[in-house]
Each structure stands twice: as structure tokens, then as C-alpha cells.
Design an enzyme around this catalytic site. Structure first.
Site, PDB file in Angstrom:
ATOM      1  CE  LYS A  57      -3.731   2.163   2.701  1.00  0.00           C
ATOM      2  NZ  LYS A  57      -4.644   1.975   3.859  1.00  0.00           N
ATOM      3  CB  SER A 126      -7.694   4.010   2.950  1.00  0.00           C
ATOM      4  OG  SER A 126      -6.887   3.381   3.942  1.00  0.00           O
ATOM      5  CB  SER A 150      -8.157   1.141   5.957  1.00  0.00           C
ATOM      6  OG  SER A 150      -8.772   2.401   6.039  1.00  0.00           O
TER       7      SER A 150
END
Length: 420
Positions: A57, A126, A150
Site C-alpha cells: 500500500k 482505504s 481500511s
């Protein structure tokens, strides 16, 4: 159950890294899970994860790669060193094949990434790119993060395994952090086996006393408790029906399932509405960092919303949210007297259509508020879409939670074979 993404990555000939890169080249132009792809990765080191492709990420540093936190403010940023988690994975033989999309600073509104199982639906956030990459079978494992929902939410929406550890059990050095009470490194994987292998490499030792078994009290077996959480009142009838069918397949041969007991009912009553406290903490602790990003020109309206919320909340409001957190943590710890693992839905429902938001965060936010480990298992399909089942454990007992998941997964596999 959803087909493990790791199985799809492993199919074919050539190295797992080569197959992963080929899958990314074929599928990602449409999916848009990756921000940067490593065209010529370094050979893997020898170790327990040797040759395992991983994605990262884009709030987690990977030396030499652009890591922009999902924001145009940092468009020219290149990480100078690996985050601690990336360094440990490389030392164990894993190979970074690219970085994945995130909402700005892991708290913004949405991303361009599509849902691999439902084009036109959100993949969640996210950690959108990490979940979509795993759910599409492009990589077997991806690093994520969670402050509220997330990791667990996008894993649920994308048909993958998602793991949010006990607070601070996985290393955070080299991540863009916002809220110290809530921020954690997360993992998304195509199989429980790969997820467990990566946890074994990353987990910090010695933070709490831990047992290694998954059978609960001697002579009792694995004790599962059912919860609603906040907001367990939102799931649709078909979602609740799918969960009920799964739960019906669990009891017997060393597994007991309890629901509606005084202790479980009391906790569900106490935790109702706690998503607000989690957001208060997130906004209150994040505001100093986010205010600087807003002042520098970050356009995502979500950041301004959080800064304004923190200002209205004030110090007293943040203190009240933190006090409620401690009360709920004590109530949660007491559940360990009667239960080894708690079970509920990972998200209120499958991924909603559109990309205006990343979906409801309330059910997965509970684990972040409590600081306890949570696992999303891709065990349900509702309306043709993936729907995760959330398993929650007790602080510091992450390995027990993973072992319990294996026991439950084996039971479900056995029951599936019996009815086939």
C-alpha cells in the site's frame, strides 16, 4: 466460499513473481489497483517466504519507489529506505512487485480502483489497491493498513482474507501515521496459509502473554460467540441469512457456538454507537497532520471534514472518546472467560455500487477501537458478491485467532464435502 486468490496466482508455469507480473500486465489496466509496478524485481533471498510476490500500500515505504501517500502533494516523493515490514519480508525472501492505491493519506474519500468481482462497485478503502490486487489474483499477499476499517472492509468486499493485528503487533516504522491509538499495519491475502506465514515473519514478540492453541478451555473445545457489533442492525435480510446458514454448519466435534447470552447481549448493547467514538479519536489525533496537508493544498474534502470535526470536538470530546474506549476494552477482555473467538459479519453488506464512497466502516471499526486482532474470512457470497465473515480475538493472542480460523475453515470444508 470465494476461490483463494493465491491459487490463481500459482497456476501456470514459471516463477510466482513472473506469473504475478504477467497477471498485473493483463488485468490491471482495467482494475487500476497498482500505482507503480516493478518491471525487473531483484532475485529473492532464501527464507520462509522465498519467491512470494507481495504488493505494498502506497503509504508504506519501499526503497527507491515513488510513495506518495495517494496525494498529489507528494507526487515527487521517492522513498529512501524500506519500511520495517518491507525489510523483514524481503529478508525472508518475499519480492515486492509494486505499490497499490490508497485514498489520500489513508483517510480520503475514494480511489480510481475497481472491485475485481463487481465492476462499477467500490473495492472498499482505504487499502483499495491492496484488496483489489489480491482479490483479482494478481498477488497472493499485500500490505495494507487500518485505523478504522481500511483492511477488514476492502478484504470483505474483494473476497480476500484480511488481518488487522492487536495494536502494535506488526511493525509500523516507515508508514505514514495519523492516529497513534488506532493506526496499524494490516495484511490482505488470498489464503489463510500465506497470511499466517507472513504474520510469523512480521509479528512483534513479547508484547503480551499468548497461548498457541485454538481449542479454548480443556475439555470444552473451541468456544465461539456471536455478536452484532456496531452497526449490526444494518445488514440486509439476505446477508443475515447467509451468515446464519454458515453458523449452523459450525457446532459439533469440538466447536460450540453461543449467541444471545447475557454477556454477549451486554457487550452488543455497550458497543452500539461506538463507531462515533472511533471516528472522534481518529479525527482528534489526526488533525495536526491533516491540517498541515489541507493548508498545503490537499483537495480531498474528507481531510477538511476531519480537521473541522476535531476542532468542534475539542480536547474534552477526544478525552471522552478515549475514556469510552477504555470501558469497552475492559468489557471485551471479560468476554475471554467464556469465549475463544467472536464471530460476526466483516461488513454490513457486500460492496455497494459506485465510487462515491468506500462503504460503511462501523462493523470493522470495532477491532481498531478495541486494539484487538480481527480477521476477515471470505466465506460468504451474497447476491453474487463476496461478503466477509469477521473473527475477533483478544489482545496479544493473534496467533490463537489465526489457529481458530483454521479450525473453523476445516469444519466448513468438511461440511461442504459432506453435502457435495
Amino acid at each position: 466460499m470465494t476461490t483463494p486468490a493465491a491459487t490463481r496466482v500459482a497456476a501456470g508455469t514459471g516463477s510466482a513473481v513472473a506469473r504475478s507480473l504477467a497477471a498485473i500486465a493483463e488485468r490491471d489496466p482495467e482494475l487500476q489497483a497498482f500505482v507503480h509496478v516493478v518491471a525487473d524485481p531483484e532475485p529473492p533471498a532464501a527464507g520462509p517466504l522465498s519467491g512470494l510476490p507481495i504488493a505494498v500500500k502506497e503509504i508504506i515505504d519501499v526503497a527507491g519507489l515513488p510513495v506518495t501517500y495517494g496525494s498529489s502533494l507528494f507526487a515527487d516523493r521517492v522513498a529512501s529506505r524500506d519500511a520495517e515490514a518491507v525489510a523483514r519480508l524481503r529478508a525472508a525472501g518475499a519480492v515486492v512487485v509494486g505499490t497499490t492505491t490508497t485514498t489520500p493519506f489513508a483517510c480520503g474519500t475514494t480511489t480510481v480502483t475497481d472491485n475485481p468481482h463487481a465492476p462499477g462497485h467500490t473495492p472498499g478503502g482505504s487499502s483499495a489497491g491492496s484488496a483489489a490486487a489480491v482479490g483479482a489474483g494478481l498477488v497472493p499477499v499485500a500490505l495494507a493498513s487500518q485505523s478504522q476499517a481500511s483492511t477488514i472492509r476492502p478484504a470483505s468486499y474483494c473476497g480476500a482474507w484480511g488481518f488487522k493485528p492487536s495494536h502494535l503487533r506488526l511493525p509500523r516504522d516507515g508508514m505514514h501515521l495519523l492516529a497513534d491509538t488506532l493506526d496499524d499495519l494490516g495484511l490482505i491475502a488470498g489464503s489463510l496459509e500465506d497470511l499466517t506465514r507472513v504474520v510469523e515473519v512480521l509479528a512483534e514478540p513479547g508484547l503480551a502473554a499468548r497461548r498457541t492453541g485454538a481449542r479454548g478451555a480443556p475439555g470444552v473445545g473451541l468456544r465461539v460467540g456471536l455478536l452484532r457489533l456496531d452497526d449490526g442492525g444494518l445488514p440486509r435480510a439476505e446477508t443475515l441469512g447467509a451468515l446464519a446458514d454458515l453458523v449452523d454448519a459450525l457446532p459439533g466435534d469440538g466447536i460450540t457456538v453461543a449467541s444471545g447470552t447475557p454477556a454477549l447481549a451486554a457487550f452488543d448493547a455497550a458497543v452500539a454507537g461506538s463507531g462515533r467514538a472511533c471516528f472522534d479519536i481518529f479525527a482528534g489525533e489526526s488533525a495536526p497532520v491533516l491540517a498541515a496537508h489541507v493548508a498545503a493544498g490537499e483537495p480531498d474534502p474528507r481531510l477538511r471534514e476531519m480537521v473541522d470535526h476535531a476542532a468542534a470536538l475539542g480536547g474534552a470530546g477526544l478525552a471522552a472518546a478515549l475514556a469510552r474506549r477504555e470501558e469497552l476494552r475492559a468489557a471485551w477482555a471479560a468476554l475471554a472467560e467464556e469465549h475463544d473467538v467472536l464471530l460476526t459479519l466483516s461488513t454490513t453488506n457486500p460492496a455497494p455500487p459506485g465510487h462515491a464512497s468506500t462503504g460503511c466502516r462501523r462493523m470493522p471499526a470495532t477491532a481498531s477501537l478495541l486494539g484487538v486482532p480481527a480477521l476477515s474470512a471470505p466465506w460468504l457470497t451474497v447476491g453474487g458478491l463476496p461478503q466477509g465473515v469477521q473473527l475477533l480475538g483478544f489482545e496479544g493472542r493473534d496467533e490463537e485467532l489465526l489457529a481458530a480460523a483454521r479450525v473453523l475453515a476445516d469444519r466448513l470444508a468438511d461440511r461442504t464435502e459432506e453435502t457435495a
